[in-house]
Motif scaffolding. Structure first.
Motif, short mmCIF file in Angstrom:
data_model
loop_
_atom_site.label_atom_id
_atom_site.label_comp_id
_atom_site.label_asym_id
_atom_site.label_seq_id
_atom_site.Cartn_x
_atom_site.Cartn_y
_atom_site.Cartn_z
N TRP A 72 0.81 -1.30 0.10
CA TRP A 72 -0.13 -0.16 0.03
C TRP A 72 0.93 1.13 0.08
O TRP A 72 2.17 1.11 0.54
N ILE A 73 0.77 2.34 -0.43
CA ILE A 73 1.18 3.61 -0.66
C ILE A 73 0.14 4.79 -0.19
O ILE A 73 -0.98 4.80 -0.34
N THR A 74 1.03 5.87 0.30
CA THR A 74 0.34 7.26 0.54
C THR A 74 0.55 8.10 -0.66
O THR A 74 1.17 7.76 -1.39
N ALA A 75 -0.30 9.00 -0.60
CA ALA A 75 -0.16 9.98 -1.61
C ALA A 75 1.01 10.71 -1.92
O ALA A 75 1.56 10.92 -2.84
N ALA A 76 1.99 11.03 -0.74
CA ALA A 76 3.03 11.59 -0.40
C ALA A 76 4.21 10.80 -1.42
O ALA A 76 4.81 11.20 -1.90
N GLN A 77 4.08 9.38 -0.94
CA GLN A 77 5.13 8.40 -1.79
C GLN A 77 4.50 8.32 -3.21
O GLN A 77 5.52 8.23 -4.01
N LEU A 78 3.21 8.11 -3.67
CA LEU A 78 3.01 8.48 -5.08
C LEU A 78 3.53 9.46 -5.66
O LEU A 78 4.19 9.52 -6.55
N ARG A 79 3.50 10.76 -4.98
CA ARG A 79 4.02 12.05 -5.44
C ARG A 79 5.39 11.80 -5.69
O ARG A 79 5.88 12.26 -6.68
N SER A 80 5.94 11.28 -4.81
CA SER A 80 7.71 11.09 -4.95
C SER A 80 7.93 10.17 -6.06
O SER A 80 8.96 10.39 -6.82
N ASN A 101 -14.31 7.75 -9.62
CA ASN A 101 -13.07 7.42 -8.93
C ASN A 101 -12.31 8.54 -8.61
O ASN A 101 -11.76 8.72 -7.45
N LEU A 102 -12.41 9.39 -9.62
CA LEU A 102 -11.46 10.78 -9.62
C LEU A 102 -12.17 11.98 -8.97
O LEU A 102 -11.71 13.03 -9.17
N LEU A 103 -13.34 11.70 -8.43
CA LEU A 103 -14.32 12.72 -8.00
C LEU A 103 -13.79 12.72 -6.25
O LEU A 103 -13.91 11.94 -5.66
N THR A 134 -8.07 10.79 -1.30
CA THR A 134 -8.37 12.21 -1.45
C THR A 134 -7.24 13.25 -1.49
O THR A 134 -7.41 14.21 -1.91
N ASN A 135 -6.17 12.57 -0.85
CA ASN A 135 -4.90 13.47 -1.21
C ASN A 135 -4.24 13.54 -2.67
O ASN A 135 -3.36 14.17 -2.81
N VAL A 136 -4.73 12.47 -3.45
CA VAL A 136 -4.12 12.32 -4.81
C VAL A 136 -5.03 13.42 -5.70
O VAL A 136 -4.38 14.15 -6.50
N VAL A 137 -6.22 13.16 -5.36
CA VAL A 137 -7.33 14.10 -6.43
C VAL A 137 -7.44 15.45 -5.67
O VAL A 137 -8.29 15.79 -5.34
#
Length: 120
Positions: free
Chosen positions: A11-19, A75-77, A45-48
Motif C-alpha cells: 500500500w502507498i500514501t499520496a506523498a509516496q506516489l507523488r515522490s 473514482n476521480l471525484l 483524497t490527497n491524490v485528487v
C-alpha cells in the motif's frame, strides 16, 4: 509489468506516489503509474487535489482526460475537496449522457445545495 505484479503486495500514501511521479520523465509513464497504483493508495483524497492530480507539473489536461476515461469519473471525484476541481468536462447530450457522469453532476449539485443551505 513488474510494478503491476508487485503492486498487489503493498500500500502507498499520496506523498509516496507523488515522490515516485517526480522521478518519471514522461507524461505517459506518470499516467500509467497512477493507473497501476490507484487501488493501492490509502489516502486517495490527497491524490485528487490541486497538489497532485490537478497540478500541471504531474499531469497535463490531456493526461487528466485519459485518466478520467481509464479510472472513471466517480473514482476521480474528491467530495472532500470539490472546490479543487479546476475544469470538469462531461459529455452531455441526448444519447451521450453516461450514468457515471450523471452521478458526478448529482454529487456536485447535492454538495453545493447542502453547503449553501447550512446555517452559519
Amino acid at each position: 509489468r513488474a510494478l503491476k505484479f508487485l503492486s498487489t503486495r503493498f500500500w502507498i500514501t499520496a506523498a509516496q506516489l507523488r515522490s515516485w511521479l517526480i522521478l518519471l520523465p514522461t507524461w505517459e509513464a506518470r499516467e500509467e503509474l497512477l493507473v497501476v497504483l490507484w487501488k493501492r493508495v490509502v489516502d486517495y483524497t490527497n491524490v485528487v487535489d490541486r497538489a497532485l492530480f490537478y497540478n500541471s507539473k504531474f499531469f497535463r489536461e490531456g493526461d487528466r482526460a485519459h485518466l478520467f476515461h481509464r479510472l472513471g469519473h466517480l473514482n476521480l471525484l474528491n467530495p472532500l475537496k470539490i472546490e479543487d476541481i479546476v475544469k470538469y468536462r462531461l459529455q452531455l447530450g441526448p444519447q451521450e449522457i453516461l450514468w457515471e457522469q450523471r452521478r458526478v453532476v448529482f454529487a456536485i449539485a447535492l454538495i453545493s445545495s447542502r453547503e449553501h443551505s447550512a446555517p452559519d
